[in-house]
Design an enzyme around this catalytic site. Sequence first.
Site, PDB file in Angstrom:
ATOM      1  N   GLU A 120       0.823  -1.160   0.056  1.00 55.16           N
ATOM      2  CA  GLU A 120      -0.009   0.063   0.056  1.00 55.16           C
ATOM      3  C   GLU A 120       0.904   1.207   0.077  1.00 55.16           C
ATOM      4  O   GLU A 120       0.531   2.257  -0.719  1.00 55.16           O
ATOM      5  CB  GLU A 120      -0.995   0.066   1.169  1.00 55.16           C
ATOM      6  CG  GLU A 120      -2.210  -0.917   1.080  1.00 55.16           C
ATOM      7  CD  GLU A 120      -3.080  -0.902   0.044  1.00 55.16           C
ATOM      8  OE1 GLU A 120      -3.400   0.528  -0.341  1.00 55.16           O
ATOM      9  OE2 GLU A 120      -3.477  -1.596  -0.665  1.00 55.16           O
ATOM     10  N   CYS A 154     -16.140   1.579 -20.757  1.00 54.89           N
ATOM     11  CA  CYS A 154     -17.392   1.441 -19.926  1.00 54.89           C
ATOM     12  C   CYS A 154     -18.179   0.247 -20.462  1.00 54.89           C
ATOM     13  O   CYS A 154     -19.056  -0.244 -19.630  1.00 54.89           O
ATOM     14  CB  CYS A 154     -18.354   2.904 -20.497  1.00 54.89           C
ATOM     15  SG  CYS A 154     -17.403   4.379 -19.663  1.00 54.89           S
ATOM     16  N   CYS A 178     -17.547  -2.515 -17.868  1.00 54.44           N
ATOM     17  CA  CYS A 178     -17.805  -2.083 -16.558  1.00 54.44           C
ATOM     18  C   CYS A 178     -18.871  -3.034 -15.720  1.00 54.44           C
ATOM     19  O   CYS A 178     -20.137  -2.897 -16.617  1.00 54.44           O
ATOM     20  CB  CYS A 178     -17.854  -0.787 -16.236  1.00 54.44           C
ATOM     21  SG  CYS A 178     -18.284  -0.108 -14.540  1.00 54.44           S
TER      22      CYS A 178
END
Length: 348
Positions: A36, A198, A201
């Site tokens: 992280e 998209c 998605c």
Amino acid sequence: MSKDFANRLLRWFDVHGRHELPWQHSRTPYRVWLSEIMLQQTQVATVTPYFLRFVEKLQTIRELAAASQDDVFALWSGLGYYSRARNLHRAAQLCVERHNGELPRDFEALLALPGIGRSTAGAILAQAWDLRFPILDGNVKRVLARWHGLDRWPGETKTQTQLWAFAESHTPSARVADYTQAIMDLGAGVCTRAKPRCNDCPVSDGCVAHRDGSTATLPVRKPARALPTRQTVMLVLRDACGRVLLERRAPTGVWAGLWSLPEASDEQAARFGIANTHNIAAGAIAFRALPAFTHGFSHYRLDVTPLAFEIQPGAHVADAADQRWLYPAEAAALGLPAPVRKLIATLS
């Protein structure tokens, strides 16, 4: 709607998500935390080799805490944003001092460690222990800003508060680690900054930006401003044996604590500084110019003019405090700023 968002995302993740990232096997708190920190403002492809090298050398928090700062910087060298490495090292030492050499399984205790903010603490708790905490890194901000149609810059306090509320509402109670990875994967691979896919998605039918055709303008970009430019002269000072002079930078500021080449404001100052600092006669130094280059930081551009100074055989060379004469191959083992590492590599 939030539950449906998470369920769809998890079903997509099971088929299309990233399941072979090195910090997922094994997914220990230390490995999650390290990944992280490395992934802050840095892409997975860049981080992966650094992560593997880091955990091979320093396998536990205790080993990281016991390492020297030079060892940590050497493993980090080239990854950039070196304050992350300093904070990581100090946080490991605090874990040894306060938490028996382990990362605390508590949000406030994690937040108290240097280099760990709200999103990083949430990511550690979610991915290491599957606890229900939201995250809000850059990828997640982009996904949520588009899906909810937020038409304000995400850096504004009001917008940040709204995004955190959205992140909280979408985070499920089960499979939190998978959901956290899923929404990051969606932002990294599908809901990308430019040319989002998209049609691939899993939640596009509820996305306001997709519906309104505004994916190119959301999230709203930070108001642009011209980056200032600074200049410096880097001194590539070599002795008759081929060793290069390096010096440790100040503990604060750019490249703090790293080893780097000495710098000067201009050529005249460089010549005077070398002769004065090392007590070398001007006739014992051969000068030549090297190709100039520009290095970009997040908040300014640095124009660098490297000047090579060859010290002739027989000249007396003295070390000053926090300086070392090293062969290029030896210098490569230290924590060096990326442009300095590349410059020294050309001398080998």
